[in-house]
Design a protein around this motif. Structure first.
Motif, mmCIF file in Angstrom:
data_model
loop_
_atom_site.group_PDB
_atom_site.id
_atom_site.type_symbol
_atom_site.label_atom_id
_atom_site.label_comp_id
_atom_site.label_asym_id
_atom_site.label_seq_id
_atom_site.Cartn_x
_atom_site.Cartn_y
_atom_site.Cartn_z
ATOM 1 N N TRP A 59 -7.506 6.724 -0.105
ATOM 2 C CA TRP A 59 -8.557 6.418 -0.376
ATOM 3 C C TRP A 59 -9.958 6.687 0.062
ATOM 4 O O TRP A 59 -10.538 7.155 -0.606
ATOM 5 C CB TRP A 59 -8.250 4.769 -0.089
ATOM 6 C CG TRP A 59 -8.102 3.646 -0.760
ATOM 7 C CD1 TRP A 59 -6.722 3.196 -1.098
ATOM 8 C CD2 TRP A 59 -7.723 3.358 -2.688
ATOM 9 N NE1 TRP A 59 -5.946 2.976 -1.300
ATOM 10 C CE2 TRP A 59 -6.483 3.319 -2.970
ATOM 11 C CE3 TRP A 59 -9.350 4.101 -3.531
ATOM 12 C CZ2 TRP A 59 -6.513 2.998 -4.510
ATOM 13 C CZ3 TRP A 59 -8.536 3.318 -4.526
ATOM 14 C CH2 TRP A 59 -8.087 2.853 -5.122
ATOM 15 N N GLN A 60 -10.394 7.893 1.421
ATOM 16 C CA GLN A 60 -10.615 8.139 2.076
ATOM 17 C C GLN A 60 -10.932 10.190 0.859
ATOM 18 O O GLN A 60 -12.267 10.153 0.582
ATOM 19 C CB GLN A 60 -10.466 8.353 3.289
ATOM 20 C CG GLN A 60 -10.827 7.348 3.870
ATOM 21 C CD GLN A 60 -10.847 7.643 5.610
ATOM 22 O OE1 GLN A 60 -9.701 8.433 5.656
ATOM 23 N NE2 GLN A 60 -11.032 6.725 6.396
ATOM 24 N N PRO A 94 -17.075 0.428 0.512
ATOM 25 C CA PRO A 94 -17.419 1.796 -0.305
ATOM 26 C C PRO A 94 -18.751 1.526 -0.890
ATOM 27 O O PRO A 94 -18.692 2.024 -1.594
ATOM 28 C CB PRO A 94 -16.714 0.816 -1.268
ATOM 29 C CG PRO A 94 -16.200 -0.400 -1.099
ATOM 30 C CD PRO A 94 -16.066 -0.675 -0.458
ATOM 31 N N PHE A 129 -11.349 0.674 -6.788
ATOM 32 C CA PHE A 129 -11.480 -0.189 -5.469
ATOM 33 C C PHE A 129 -11.382 -1.538 -5.178
ATOM 34 O O PHE A 129 -12.067 -2.071 -4.381
ATOM 35 C CB PHE A 129 -12.380 0.792 -5.125
ATOM 36 C CG PHE A 129 -12.766 2.140 -4.901
ATOM 37 C CD1 PHE A 129 -12.924 2.540 -3.612
ATOM 38 C CD2 PHE A 129 -12.623 3.090 -5.496
ATOM 39 C CE1 PHE A 129 -12.758 4.023 -3.119
ATOM 40 C CE2 PHE A 129 -12.790 4.525 -5.523
ATOM 41 C CZ PHE A 129 -12.273 4.867 -4.094
ATOM 42 N N SER A 148 0.710 -0.660 -0.155
ATOM 43 C CA SER A 148 0.042 0.040 -0.155
ATOM 44 C C SER A 148 0.243 0.840 0.172
ATOM 45 O O SER A 148 1.766 1.221 0.435
ATOM 46 C CB SER A 148 -0.586 -0.203 1.280
ATOM 47 O OG SER A 148 -1.779 -0.907 1.121
ATOM 48 N N SER A 205 -2.277 5.607 3.161
ATOM 49 C CA SER A 205 -2.236 4.334 1.674
ATOM 50 C C SER A 205 -4.430 5.031 2.130
ATOM 51 O O SER A 205 -5.304 5.229 1.104
ATOM 52 C CB SER A 205 -2.975 3.000 1.902
ATOM 53 O OG SER A 205 -4.392 2.482 0.808
ATOM 54 N N LYS A 206 -5.281 4.798 3.564
ATOM 55 C CA LYS A 206 -6.023 5.100 3.900
ATOM 56 C C LYS A 206 -7.093 6.329 4.009
ATOM 57 O O LYS A 206 -8.252 6.660 3.472
ATOM 58 C CB LYS A 206 -6.674 4.754 5.720
ATOM 59 C CG LYS A 206 -7.684 4.768 6.208
ATOM 60 C CD LYS A 206 -7.555 4.476 7.580
ATOM 61 C CE LYS A 206 -9.601 4.308 7.997
ATOM 62 N NZ LYS A 206 -8.927 3.860 9.518
ATOM 63 N N GLU A 209 -12.663 8.645 -2.635
ATOM 64 C CA GLU A 209 -14.190 8.121 -2.385
ATOM 65 C C GLU A 209 -14.702 9.236 -1.984
ATOM 66 O O GLU A 209 -15.913 9.540 -2.884
ATOM 67 C CB GLU A 209 -14.460 6.864 -1.506
ATOM 68 C CG GLU A 209 -15.373 6.518 -1.023
ATOM 69 C CD GLU A 209 -15.663 5.228 0.513
ATOM 70 O OE1 GLU A 209 -16.543 4.850 -0.036
ATOM 71 O OE2 GLU A 209 -14.629 5.025 0.555
ATOM 72 N N GLN A 212 -10.699 -2.217 -1.042
ATOM 73 C CA GLN A 212 -11.718 -1.091 -0.193
ATOM 74 C C GLN A 212 -11.911 -1.721 1.116
ATOM 75 O O GLN A 212 -13.592 -2.180 0.248
ATOM 76 C CB GLN A 212 -10.948 0.321 -0.772
ATOM 77 C CG GLN A 212 -10.855 1.194 -1.349
ATOM 78 C CD GLN A 212 -9.463 1.686 -0.660
ATOM 79 O OE1 GLN A 212 -9.848 1.733 0.150
ATOM 80 N NE2 GLN A 212 -8.292 0.353 -0.681
ATOM 81 N N ARG A 213 -12.221 -1.256 2.194
ATOM 82 C CA ARG A 213 -13.250 -1.848 2.523
ATOM 83 C C ARG A 213 -14.687 -0.815 3.307
ATOM 84 O O ARG A 213 -14.474 0.646 3.016
ATOM 85 C CB ARG A 213 -12.784 -2.064 4.295
ATOM 86 C CG ARG A 213 -11.596 -2.779 4.301
ATOM 87 C CD ARG A 213 -12.551 -4.397 4.562
ATOM 88 N NE ARG A 213 -10.705 -5.153 4.508
ATOM 89 C CZ ARG A 213 -10.516 -6.122 3.280
ATOM 90 N NH1 ARG A 213 -11.192 -5.946 2.562
ATOM 91 N NH2 ARG A 213 -9.518 -6.369 3.990
ATOM 92 N N MET A 253 -7.873 -3.006 -5.350
ATOM 93 C CA MET A 253 -7.129 -3.047 -3.486
ATOM 94 C C MET A 253 -8.148 -3.295 -2.318
ATOM 95 O O MET A 253 -8.154 -2.887 -1.531
ATOM 96 C CB MET A 253 -6.915 -1.146 -2.891
ATOM 97 C CG MET A 253 -6.606 -0.847 -4.510
ATOM 98 S SD MET A 253 -4.770 -1.687 -4.279
ATOM 99 C CE MET A 253 -4.117 -2.159 -3.312
#
Length: 130
Positions: free
Chosen positions: A74-75, A110, A102, A66, A70-71, A78, A107-108, A105
């Motif tokens: 991505w936030q 989404p 998404f 990552s 990264s978090k 998104e 992503q949790r 990766m």
């Protein structure tokens, strides 16, 4: 535009020596990550957001790591994609790139993004050709 720099970095990861550099020194991305996070309220162009999401996923996939922060990145992506998609048509190619990124990766949660993207895909169904 920030997406230009993300796309350039994503292109570099196809060179194994460059990929190795990023793998062993992930902090090399700090300037572009900082610029992305600092500009989070200015990221609203559909194509740029799609390019950035695709590039971040490609970099992470090729380096098998990552990116730093990264978090948070991505936030930001998104949040901005949702804001833009609620007000305008993203286009089929941008939708495809965003969904690929998404999903790639993992992503949790989404769920809101995927719901919005579902509406985008359905409204652009006649544009998808392959």
């Amino acid at each position: 535009c920030i997406s230009f720099y993300w796309a350039k970095v994503a292109g570099f990861v196809y060179d194994e020596s460059e990929c190795s550099k990023l793998r062993t020194n992930p902090e090399l991305l700090q300037p572009i990550v900082k610029l992305t996070l600092d500009s989070s309220d200015k990221l609203y162009h559909p194509r740029s957001l799609a390019i950035m999401a695709h590039a971040v996923a490609k970099i992470s996939s090729r380096t098998r790591k990552s990116i730093i922060q990264s978090k948070e990145v991505w936030q930001v992506l998104e949040h901005n994609i949702i804001d833009v998609a609620e007000n305008e048509n993203l286009g089929s190619r941008n939708c495809a790139n965003i969904l690929w990124a998404f999903a790639k990766m993992n992503q949790r949660n989404p769920d809101h993004l995927f719901g919005i993207m579902e509406n985008q895909v359905l409204s652009n169904m006649n544009e998808f050709n392959s």
